[in-house]
Design a protein around this motif. Sequence first.
Motif, PDB file in Angstrom:
ATOM      1  N   LEU A   1       0.864  -1.179   0.000  1.00 45.72           N
ATOM      2  CA  LEU A   1       0.000   0.000   0.000  1.00 45.72           C
ATOM      3  C   LEU A   1       0.900   1.228   0.000  1.00 45.72           C
ATOM      4  CD1 LEU A   1      -3.007   1.088   0.835  1.00 45.72           C
ATOM      5  CD2 LEU A   1      -2.059   1.129   3.120  1.00 45.72           C
ATOM      6  N   CYS A   2       0.851   1.993  -1.072  1.00 45.83           N
ATOM      7  CA  CYS A   2       1.669   3.205  -1.137  1.00 45.83           C
ATOM      8  C   CYS A   2       1.163   4.206  -0.113  1.00 45.83           C
ATOM      9  CB  CYS A   2       1.629   3.814  -2.538  1.00 45.83           C
ATOM     10  SG  CYS A   2       2.626   5.317  -2.646  1.00 45.83           S
ATOM     11  N   MET A   3       2.120   4.828   0.599  1.00 52.48           N
ATOM     12  CA  MET A   3       1.758   5.733   1.694  1.00 52.48           C
ATOM     13  C   MET A   3       1.207   7.058   1.178  1.00 52.48           C
ATOM     14  SD  MET A   3       2.253   3.785   4.150  1.00 52.48           S
ATOM     15  CE  MET A   3       2.005   4.863   5.565  1.00 52.48           C
ATOM     16  N   HIS A   4       1.273   7.265  -0.127  1.00 54.73           N
ATOM     17  CA  HIS A   4       0.785   8.522  -0.697  1.00 54.73           C
ATOM     18  C   HIS A   4      -0.729   8.479  -0.896  1.00 54.73           C
ATOM     19  CE1 HIS A   4       0.585  11.188  -4.554  1.00 54.73           C
ATOM     20  NE2 HIS A   4       0.292  11.913  -3.491  1.00 54.73           N
ATOM     21  N   ARG A   5      -1.173   7.671  -1.862  1.00 57.19           N
ATOM     22  CA  ARG A   5      -2.596   7.677  -2.188  1.00 57.19           C
ATOM     23  C   ARG A   5      -3.175   6.262  -2.227  1.00 57.19           C
ATOM     24  NH1 ARG A   5      -3.187  12.266  -5.650  1.00 57.19           N
ATOM     25  NH2 ARG A   5      -5.029  11.377  -6.603  1.00 57.19           N
ATOM     26  N   GLY A   6      -2.444   5.322  -1.651  1.00 52.98           N
ATOM     27  CA  GLY A   6      -3.042   4.004  -1.429  1.00 52.98           C
ATOM     28  C   GLY A   6      -2.956   3.023  -2.571  1.00 52.98           C
ATOM     29  N   ALA A   7      -2.141   3.298  -3.572  1.00 54.87           N
ATOM     30  CA  ALA A   7      -2.046   2.338  -4.687  1.00 54.87           C
ATOM     31  C   ALA A   7      -1.257   1.096  -4.272  1.00 54.87           C
ATOM     32  CB  ALA A   7      -1.354   2.997  -5.879  1.00 54.87           C
ATOM     33  N   LEU A   8      -1.522  -0.009  -4.955  1.00 57.37           N
ATOM     34  CA  LEU A   8      -0.667  -1.195  -4.797  1.00 57.37           C
ATOM     35  C   LEU A   8       0.740  -0.793  -5.202  1.00 57.37           C
ATOM     36  CD1 LEU A   8      -2.598  -4.210  -6.382  1.00 57.37           C
ATOM     37  CD2 LEU A   8      -2.061  -3.914  -3.954  1.00 57.37           C
ATOM     38  N   LEU A   9       1.683  -1.025  -4.316  1.00 56.87           N
ATOM     39  CA  LEU A   9       3.061  -0.643  -4.608  1.00 56.87           C
ATOM     40  C   LEU A   9       3.703  -1.678  -5.532  1.00 56.87           C
ATOM     41  CD1 LEU A   9       4.989   1.574  -3.742  1.00 56.87           C
ATOM     42  CD2 LEU A   9       5.580   0.182  -1.754  1.00 56.87           C
ATOM     43  N   VAL A  10       3.403  -2.934  -5.261  1.00 58.64           N
ATOM     44  CA  VAL A  10       3.943  -4.029  -6.065  1.00 58.64           C
ATOM     45  C   VAL A  10       2.781  -4.681  -6.781  1.00 58.64           C
ATOM     46  CG1 VAL A  10       4.811  -6.380  -5.847  1.00 58.64           C
ATOM     47  CG2 VAL A  10       6.002  -4.516  -4.706  1.00 58.64           C
ATOM     48  N   ARG A  11       2.869  -4.786  -8.090  1.00 59.38           N
ATOM     49  CA  ARG A  11       1.775  -5.361  -8.871  1.00 59.38           C
ATOM     50  C   ARG A  11       2.142  -6.719  -9.441  1.00 59.38           C
ATOM     51  NH1 ARG A  11       1.292  -1.835 -13.277  1.00 59.38           N
ATOM     52  NH2 ARG A  11       3.514  -1.597 -12.901  1.00 59.38           N
ATOM     53  N   GLU A  12       3.405  -7.132  -9.282  1.00 63.20           N
ATOM     54  CA  GLU A  12       3.843  -8.432  -9.783  1.00 63.20           C
ATOM     55  C   GLU A  12       3.784  -9.434  -8.622  1.00 63.20           C
ATOM     56  OE1 GLU A  12       5.903  -5.704  -9.740  1.00 63.20           O
ATOM     57  OE2 GLU A  12       5.522  -5.013 -11.775  1.00 63.20           O
ATOM     58  N   SER A  13       3.724 -10.726  -8.953  1.00 64.38           N
ATOM     59  CA  SER A  13       3.703 -11.711  -7.874  1.00 64.38           C
ATOM     60  C   SER A  13       5.106 -11.938  -7.301  1.00 64.38           C
ATOM     61  CB  SER A  13       3.060 -13.013  -8.317  1.00 64.38           C
ATOM     62  OG  SER A  13       3.645 -13.454  -9.503  1.00 64.38           O
ATOM     63  N   ARG A  14       6.148 -11.760  -8.145  1.00 66.49           N
ATOM     64  CA  ARG A  14       7.519 -11.953  -7.665  1.00 66.49           C
ATOM     65  C   ARG A  14       8.457 -11.077  -8.469  1.00 66.49           C
ATOM     66  NH1 ARG A  14       7.652 -16.621  -4.939  1.00 66.49           N
ATOM     67  NH2 ARG A  14       5.727 -17.803  -5.175  1.00 66.49           N
ATOM     68  N   GLY A  15       9.644 -10.869  -7.939  1.00 63.81           N
ATOM     69  CA  GLY A  15      10.648 -10.148  -8.714  1.00 63.81           C
ATOM     70  C   GLY A  15      11.844  -9.792  -7.857  1.00 63.81           C
ATOM     71  N   ASN A  16      12.716  -8.977  -8.448  1.00 63.51           N
ATOM     72  CA  ASN A  16      13.894  -8.494  -7.739  1.00 63.51           C
ATOM     73  C   ASN A  16      14.032  -7.012  -8.049  1.00 63.51           C
ATOM     74  OD1 ASN A  16      16.954  -7.783  -7.685  1.00 63.51           O
ATOM     75  ND2 ASN A  16      16.751  -9.621  -6.403  1.00 63.51           N
ATOM     76  N   VAL A  17      14.128  -6.201  -7.025  1.00 64.98           N
ATOM     77  CA  VAL A  17      14.175  -4.750  -7.216  1.00 64.98           C
ATOM     78  C   VAL A  17      15.223  -4.134  -6.293  1.00 64.98           C
ATOM     79  CG1 VAL A  17      11.772  -4.428  -7.950  1.00 64.98           C
ATOM     80  CG2 VAL A  17      12.320  -4.464  -5.499  1.00 64.98           C
TER      81      VAL A  17
END
Lengths: 189, 423
Positions: free
Chosen positions: B86-102
């Motif tokens: 949950l993005c602390m700005h406006r509530g969007a999903l921060l991560v939309r992928e099921s897995r990854g490396n960032v």
Amino acid sequence: MSSSSLLSSQSAISHKDKVAALAPDNFTWHGYSALETQWRVERLLSRYVACIDDDALEHWPEFFVAEGCRYEIITRENVERGMPLALVFCNSQGMLVDRIVSLREANIYPQRWYRHIVSNVLIQAVAEDHLEVHSHYVVLQTRRNGQTSIFSAGKYKDRIVFQNGELKFAEKRVVGDTHSIDTLLVSPI
Amino acid sequence: MNAPMAPFAKPWVANPDGYRVPYEVFTDQAYYDQEQEHIFRDETWSFVGLDAELPNKGDFKSTAIGDTPVIVTRDQTGQLHVFKNLCMHRGALLVRESRGNVKSFDCVYHQWSFDLTGALRGVPMRRGVRGEGGMSPAFDMANFGLDALRVEVMNGLIFASFSKSVEPLADYLGEGIVANIQRIFNRPIRIMGDYRQYIHGNWKLYAENTRDPYHGSLLHLFHSTFGLYRATQKGFTYMDPSNRHSLLKATASAAPTSASEDQEVYKNVRSYNTEFHLQDASVLAGRPEFEDRASLVINAIFPNLLIQQIANCLAVRQSVTHAPNAFEIVWTLFGYADDDEEMQMIRMKQSNLVGPAGLISMEDGEAIEIVQDAVIRDGKKTSVLAMGGVHAGSVDHMITEGPIIGFWENYARYLKLGDELKK
């Protein structure tokens, strides 16, 4: 079609599998022209899905070679993670038969009907003893409330051989885009 | 050590003839909402993944606790974190992928950027553009880190909690459950892959199902159809002191029972016979790999995890809720990193037994849905749990519904249903 692409050098994912090589337009295979081979492959696939949809599952194992066949239903999710786990994994015709006996005699599952649609049948490679064939499938499922939904969509990756005048699957790998299974999976795809 | 659990009134009175649970718990949105707040987002530890799923720094996976989306990640020091997705700005999903490396979590909406420890590191146009706009001077980035959950890792199993006051994980689980985790996760594992099974039913019907040794040989007929299973095999039912968790265990190598005894037990069972036999029994071939020679261990951990050992088929099953009438089981099957090739093949073949297409497990999906469909307008009617003596607790057999009663007693305690019913 070339397997290289302008984008391939920039992408983290190899495009090698994404644009797989195709068989040439003209070849002969066990005396059949390319056109006739294509027709025989498509007829095999049509008969295969009709066998499932018409509930003639006792004949389903006969579409595979008797010795050393392999049948898998695996999700694209696992394939792309490089993981082997399959929903169904059979490496003998006996295991295929056992699946059907279990379905008929043991397993409990909702009343439902399947309808397979197969398209985009491409012979990817031609070897002396086998063909590699890719095709797309969709399985529609109608449940006892009469409503129909898409149960699974994905790709067949088949290795087909010529045996006693007939085409048989030596290997059939069902790679499902659908990785969340709706309730359960009992019939073959 | 944890504080002793507060006493609570039993809301669904255990009469001598059975413990009763009203069916509305499976259909009513109000119960579902209370569960999210008082079970999944309160004083419990939920399973969120295996550390072997996140081997590298920067690896992440997205999953959910109940229906709250969360991110599990490994930061640049190797530390595991769990955040609300949950993005602390406006509530969007921060991560939309099921897995990854960032290297960081960057929201696509306005590109707010959080590092892997959850700290807010970047806000585009924070100081405005050419002197115009920009964030309020009172805005302090230090106040807008991601919502972090408590995290504990036990033998590679990652648990998270929304609660600041829940007891430490080992106390929450109790010694007997910890011992089973240590038994199965005794060395590095190799993940084989996932199954996802979407069931049109309530998640608690699966909690019941996995605490129910009674149904095993009656619903699942694969073994009995092929003349393989014996209800007379030795087993026991263990519950932790709080009765939240249970462990059903059967041993294959116990004293052999006679065919006539099996026939007596199964005389009213629809499909115990010896007419059918497997053409290729290699699906059941395996190697003993645990000292106790248990052939079946079903370890349910409140609220969302099941650890399974069926012969050499090892798995964790995570329940993710979607609605009162929908949830998903995420199965992760694994072997050990030191498995030889033959052992890897044994596990691949035995995987046919479990999952949504499992020869001995597929029926659970159907069993849940036929309850869900039937009780829709009978919320005040109740089920009856009477097998094994109408009480939770450990017993030295498997002919019991005690673990289900333990689940409901704890459920009622978390939802404070006793107080409600006393009025």
